[in-house]
Write a protein that holds these residues in place. Structure first.
Motif, short mmCIF file in Angstrom:
data_model
loop_
_atom_site.label_atom_id
_atom_site.label_comp_id
_atom_site.label_asym_id
_atom_site.label_seq_id
_atom_site.Cartn_x
_atom_site.Cartn_y
_atom_site.Cartn_z
N UNK A 187 37.92 44.59 46.12
CA UNK A 187 37.58 44.89 48.16
C UNK A 187 38.54 44.85 48.58
N UNK A 188 38.55 45.56 50.36
CA UNK A 188 38.99 45.07 51.06
C UNK A 188 38.53 44.63 52.37
N UNK A 189 38.97 43.63 52.44
CA UNK A 189 38.73 43.25 54.17
C UNK A 189 38.04 41.65 53.25
N UNK A 190 37.93 40.44 54.20
CA UNK A 190 37.51 38.94 54.20
C UNK A 190 37.00 38.45 55.11
N UNK A 244 23.60 46.17 36.76
CA UNK A 244 24.43 47.15 35.68
C UNK A 244 26.28 46.81 35.86
N UNK A 245 26.01 45.35 36.15
CA UNK A 245 27.49 45.09 36.05
C UNK A 245 28.25 44.68 34.59
N UNK A 246 29.33 45.00 35.09
CA UNK A 246 30.32 44.91 33.90
C UNK A 246 32.07 44.32 34.53
N UNK A 247 31.74 43.78 35.43
CA UNK A 247 32.60 43.11 36.49
C UNK A 247 33.25 42.52 35.14
N UNK A 248 34.64 42.45 35.65
CA UNK A 248 35.55 41.46 35.13
C UNK A 248 36.59 40.59 36.37
N UNK A 249 37.14 41.35 36.34
CA UNK A 249 37.91 41.40 37.53
C UNK A 249 37.65 41.43 38.68
N UNK A 250 37.53 41.08 40.22
CA UNK A 250 37.65 41.04 42.08
C UNK A 250 38.63 41.19 42.65
N UNK A 251 39.24 41.67 43.15
CA UNK A 251 40.84 41.76 43.72
C UNK A 251 40.31 41.92 45.33
N UNK A 252 39.80 40.80 46.11
CA UNK A 252 39.90 40.69 47.49
C UNK A 252 41.51 40.98 48.36
N UNK A 308 35.36 49.57 50.56
CA UNK A 308 36.04 49.25 52.22
C UNK A 308 34.99 48.42 52.73
N UNK A 309 35.10 47.21 53.10
CA UNK A 309 34.86 45.94 53.87
C UNK A 309 35.26 45.96 54.55
N UNK A 310 35.66 47.05 55.96
CA UNK A 310 36.28 46.52 57.07
C UNK A 310 35.54 46.45 57.96
N UNK A 311 35.00 46.68 58.32
CA UNK A 311 33.82 46.68 59.59
C UNK A 311 33.59 48.49 60.07
#
Ligand SMILES: Cc1cc2nc3c(=O)[nH]c(=O)nc-3n(C[C@H](O)[C@H](O)[C@H](O)COP(=O)(O)OP(=O)(O)OC[C@H]3O[C@@H](n4cnc5c(N)ncnc54)[C@H](O)[C@@H]3O)c2cc1C
Length: 452
Positions: free
Chosen positions: A146-149, A166-174, A297-300
């Motif tokens: 995920x890009x943005x903070x 439906x999540x399969x998430x193992x790692x989230x990188x910010x 992208x979470x950059x606005x």
């Protein structure tokens, strides 16, 4: 009494409409979505039900005002069903654009169109069930960048790690272009995901960037008290999925797999430099890669150019002479003719994209409405088309417009579905189902079609 058109029924449009209706004017609201509420309905995190239902009640009260008329399922713009020129033919005394920030900030990266690469707004619309995003492919895999903070990043990480069925998430990188001191999220939001923070990895990351932060006088031992208070709490131990941060990093290329989906993200390492009393990221020629199958992208966002208002650098153009004069900040300005578009205003996220919470959008809209009210004092009367005439004109055009009564039918239909399915609440996820449910409820209640 004059007639004002409000385009967009998010918090900004509705609170502006309220001010104008209270002052005795007729307000006709045109909204892209069938339901009102904008991001309050389709952006705010799904489990914040108390906040959402509180806002829904306020919006319903505004819409119940006899001077307020609602035209839902009516996208306005040069590339949409109802161009601005068509609305002008109905002779409103003023128009307020409260369409939010529907444009996407593109980074222009190679591979940006790969499957698995999404804008945060579209992704959030998807999990909040806004048509047509609700039915589109927003599949996520095991490793997500995920890009943005900011708070939107936190919402998305929360969804991916905790609530997505439906999540399969193992790692989230910010991924953040600057450092931990520039984190923009609220502590009370981060609390929901803080137990997943990979503490060992976070400490390694701080060490990795320590010297670059020190160059602008930032001290990594102060991160806990400044922006990551979680670090002062006991470590709950390793948890899955893992939440990791990559600071001083900017995406520069998306590597696409044979299946057309993102498989790696190449990042440029940045330096931190002092600028204008704050900090800025300065790219180096060093890069590294993350193996990820999804990137958000979470950059606005930016304003939507397809509406057709004068547009520059991601924003609708407002009166540049308005610096010392607040009304100018809300007046739409045509830079080609060098003049204000008389009686045309922008408020809320349409004026300042992705800026602030609902309370800020409300304040902005109400301030804008004050200037519209002043403008109306000096504009001569002209008989505008009535809500009934406009409804008939749209019907002739083949538009399936949703009015205030229809919204009540829709709520009733959704409540019925929730009861039948044993759910706390239920939302139709496509326009066709909403329109069919409205018709079915109407037939059931024997109510004639109505306008406004
Ligand atoms: C992911 C996310 C989470 C958030 N969570 C919170 C939270 O927890 N608490 C909080 O206070 N705030 C939250 N916010 C912020 C809040 O949602 C905004 O401050 C607010 O919704 C902005 O209001 P607005 O009316 O300007 O725009 P929007 O809410 O975007 O409303 C725009 C309206 O315009 C309509 N529209 C768009 N284009 C057109 C068109 N061409 N023609 C006609 N109509 C059109 C849309 O249908 C919509 O109804 C969140 C925002 C996001 C993105």
């Amino acid at each position: 009494m004059k007639t004002v058109f409000v385009i967009g029924a998010g918090p900004a449009g509705l609170f502006a409409a309220n001010k104008l209706a209270q002052a005795g004017h007729q307000v006709l609201i045109f909204n892209r979505d069938i339901k009102p509420g904008g991001l309050a309905e389709y952006g705010i995190y799904p489990v914040k039900e108390k906040m959402k239902s509180g806002l829904r009640k306020q919006f319903a009260k505004i819409l119940s005002h006899p001077n307020v008329h609602y035209f839902g399922h009516v996208p306005v713009g040069k590339e949409y069903d109802v161009p601005i020129e068509l609305l002008q033919e109905f002779r409103p005394a003023a128009m307020i654009f409260a369409v939010g920030a529907q444009g996407t900030k593109k980074l222009g990266l190679p591979g940006e169109d790969a499957r698995g690469v999404y804008s945060a707004k579209d992704f959030v619309y998807h999990y909040n069930l806004l048509p047509p995003f609700s039915k589109m492919d927003f599949s996520t895999g095991k490793r997500i960048a995920i890009v943005g903070m900011g708070n939107v990043m936190v919402d998305i990480a929360r969804w991916l790690m905790l609530d997505d069925p439906n999540r399969q998430t193992e790692e989230v990188y910010v991924v953040a272009r600057r450092g931990p001191f520039e984190a923009k999220f609220d502590e009370k939001e981060f609390v929901y995901i803080e137990d997943y923070l990979d503490r060992a990895d976070f400490q390694d990351e701080l060490k990795r960037i320590r010297d670059r932060l020190a160059a602008v006088g930032q001290d990594i031992s102060k991160v806990a008290e400044a922006t990551f208070p979680v670090l002062a709490k006991p470590d709950p131990g390793a948890r899955m999925p893992r939440l990791r941060f990559r600071f001083l990093s900017s995406p520069c290329e998306i590597k696409v797999g044979a299946d057309g989906r993102i498989e790696r993200l190449v990042l440029t390492e940045n330096l931190l430099v002092a600028r204008d009393g704050g900090t800025a990221a300065k790219p180096t020629d060093r890069t590294f890669t993350l193996d990820v199958d999804t990137m958000i992208f979470a950059i606005g966002d930016v304003a939507d150019p397809r509406v057709g208002l004068p547009y520059q650098s991601g924003s609708y153009v407002t009166n540049p002479a308005g610096n010392g004069n607040e009304s100018g900040l809300y007046e739409v300005f045509d830079p080609q003719r060098g003049q204000v578009l008389a009686g045309t205003y922008v408020v809320g996220w349409a004026r300042r994209a992705s800026e602030g919470l609902v309370g800020i959008a409300r304040q902005d809209a109400e301030r804008g409405a004050v200037h519209v009210l002043k403008y109306l004092e000096n504009v001569s009367e002209q008989p505008a088309a009535t809500a009934e005439e406009i409804a008939r004109s749209f019907a002739r055009q083949g538009l399936q417009v949703v009015d205030k009564n229809d919204l009540n039918f829709l709520s009733r239909a959704e409540e019925k579905q929730a009861r039948e399915r044993g759910l706390a609440s239920f939302k139709f996820a496509d326009n066709e189902s909403m329109l069919a449910a409205i018709e079915a409820e109407k037939t059931h209640s024997g109510s004639p079609a109505s306008t406004g």
